[in-house]
Motif scaffolding. Structure first.
Motif, PDB file in Angstrom:
ATOM      1  N   GLY A 275     -11.541  -3.010   0.262  1.00 12.89           N
ATOM      2  CA  GLY A 275     -12.061  -4.160   0.983  1.00 12.89           C
ATOM      3  C   GLY A 275     -12.015  -5.452   0.188  1.00 12.89           C
ATOM      4  O   GLY A 275     -12.191  -6.539   0.752  1.00 12.89           O
ATOM      5  N   ASP A 276     -11.758  -5.364  -1.117  1.00 16.36           N
ATOM      6  CA  ASP A 276     -11.622  -6.565  -1.936  1.00 16.36           C
ATOM      7  C   ASP A 276     -10.178  -7.071  -1.964  1.00 16.36           C
ATOM      8  O   ASP A 276      -9.915  -8.148  -2.506  1.00 16.36           O
ATOM      9  N   PHE A 277      -9.255  -6.301  -1.382  1.00 13.84           N
ATOM     10  CA  PHE A 277      -7.875  -6.760  -1.286  1.00 13.84           C
ATOM     11  C   PHE A 277      -7.753  -7.725  -0.103  1.00 13.84           C
ATOM     12  O   PHE A 277      -8.212  -7.439   1.007  1.00 13.84           O
ATOM     13  N   GLN A 278      -7.094  -8.845  -0.315  1.00  8.52           N
ATOM     14  CA  GLN A 278      -7.060  -9.882   0.720  1.00  8.52           C
ATOM     15  C   GLN A 278      -6.332  -9.432   1.982  1.00  8.52           C
ATOM     16  O   GLN A 278      -6.700  -9.830   3.093  1.00  8.52           O
ATOM     17  N   LEU A 279      -5.295  -8.588   1.832  1.00  8.88           N
ATOM     18  CA  LEU A 279      -4.570  -8.154   3.027  1.00  8.88           C
ATOM     19  C   LEU A 279      -5.424  -7.233   3.891  1.00  8.88           C
ATOM     20  O   LEU A 279      -5.302  -7.223   5.118  1.00  8.88           O
TER      21      LEU A 279
END
Length: 385
Positions: A275-279
């Motif tokens: 969930g911390d990945f922008q995609l």
């Protein structure tokens, strides 16, 4: 008259608690058994869920359209089979009688519908008639004080549970003007049911064919007592049903989004929460934005529905209900697809709820008017205006 704010808030809280404590824990049971436990059905009856939209004078709760949509939104956040148990009573099964029935028909049927004693189904679709409802072939021939009905209805929701059908049949010539709406008891001689349909999703819901062979129905069972206006009744009923389904679609989207956010917080890759990945955040953000847009449409249209004259057709409200049905059901499909994507390989495994939700939500774009039918309704309205 709809319940006041305080009374409705109490009902809403009770429904939310019922969903959290009784329905969500039973989802796997419904999926495996392909049926809703009888004990839960009885609890639904005691809560008054079978009479949500039926006025108090007939034993129901009498929710406004906006209130009904709020309840539908909550029910969308669990297995859709639960709502289906009483959905035809709340909507397309009983609304024809409520909108266009005679006072005697309302007194005779609606209290039993509201209590859940009588389950109503809506029988319009036929083997060769789906989107073009005005072309239905089921015949109703006058015979003294009776009509004799012959034909086959297809994909009829709750037919195995039904005690009576709101059934469309042709009493006159071709086209919409030759169609009448009948109240047909399910135990009438000459009625038989086909084998239960095996569907892609929505396990626990019940649909099958309804076959009518020389079924005698009293002429007094024509809704409103007037032949030839059944198609208009069906279209008014479907307007309300489409708005209800739009709210339901928003509820499903909310459940998928909740499941996706929870998974994105827990699942770790490359040493970080996914969930911390922008995609991944982009997929969640798109789902949230579309859900917000859809729910805003539902609330606006429901408010307009409540403001129009009860039981009368309003072309603008009908067009907006189609807008909501089109957008919200398509939106729910996109949100479910993103939900599977956020889960990755786990989203394709039945252990995770998004797998079921992905299958269940697909039907919303088909029944009570496909996406393409909604496009036609909207387009034709714009050209007329």
């Amino acid at each position: 008259m709809a319940p006041d704010t305080e009374s409705f808030d109490l009902l809403l809280t009770a429904v939310q608690r019922f969903i959290a404590e009784r329905l969500v824990p039973a989802e796997n049971t419904v999926e495996e058994a392909d049926d809703v436990p009888a004990v839960i059905v009885e609890e639904m009856k005691r809560m008054g869920l079978f009479g949500l939209s039926i006025p108090e004078e007939y034993g129901g709760i009498g929710l406004s359209m906006r209130q009904e949509c709020r309840i539908a939104f909550e029910l969308g956040q669990t297995s859709l089979a639960f709502r289906s148990v009483f959905g035809t009573n709340v909507g397309i099964g009983s609304q024809g009688i409520l909108m266009d029935g005679t006072p005697e028909q309302k007194r005779k049927f609606l209290p039993r519908v509201a209590s859940g004693e009588l389950v109503m189904s809506f029988a319009l679709t036929e083997p060769d008639v789906g989107s073009d409802a005005s072309a239905l072939q089921t015949r109703a021939e006058i015979d003294g004080g009776f009509y004799v009905l012959s034909g086959t209805k297809r994909f009829i929701t709750n037919a195995p549970r039904a005690g009576a059908f709101t059934l469309m049949a042709r009493t006159g010539g071709p086209g919409a003007g030759g169609i009448s709406a009948f109240i047909v008891p399910a135990n009438s001689p000459g009625i038989s049911l086909g084998k239960p349909d095996k569907k892609m999703g929505q396990r626990g819901t019940k649909t099958c064919d309804v076959v009518l062979e020389q079924v005698r129905v009293p002429a007094a069972n024509i809704i409103g007592g007037v032949p030839g206006v059944g198609f208009k009744t069906a279209m008014k009923v479907l307007d309300r049903g489409r708005l209800h389904l739009s709210a339901l679609a928003c509820g499903v989207a909310q459940r998928v989004l909740n499941e996706s956010v929870a998974y994105a917080r827990e699942r770790r890759q490359f040493g970080e929460r996914i969930g911390d990945f922008q995609l991944v955040q982009a997929m969640l953000a798109d789902s949230q934005a579309e859900l917000y847009a859809g729910w805003s449409m539902v609330q606006d249209c429901a408010q307009r529905y409540d403001a129009k004259s009860p039981g009368l057709f309003n072309a603008d409200v009908s067009m907006r209900a189609s807008c909501a049905k089109l957008f919200c059901t398509e939106m729910a499909g996109r949100v479910a697809d993103r939900g599977v994507q956020v889960h990755g390989g786990a989203g394709y495994i039945s252990e995770y709820k998004v797998e079921r939700l992905y299958r269940d939500v697909r039907l919303l774009r088909l029944y009570e008017g496909t996406t393409q039918i909604q496009q036609l309704i909207i387009g034709r309205h714009l050209m007329r205006e």
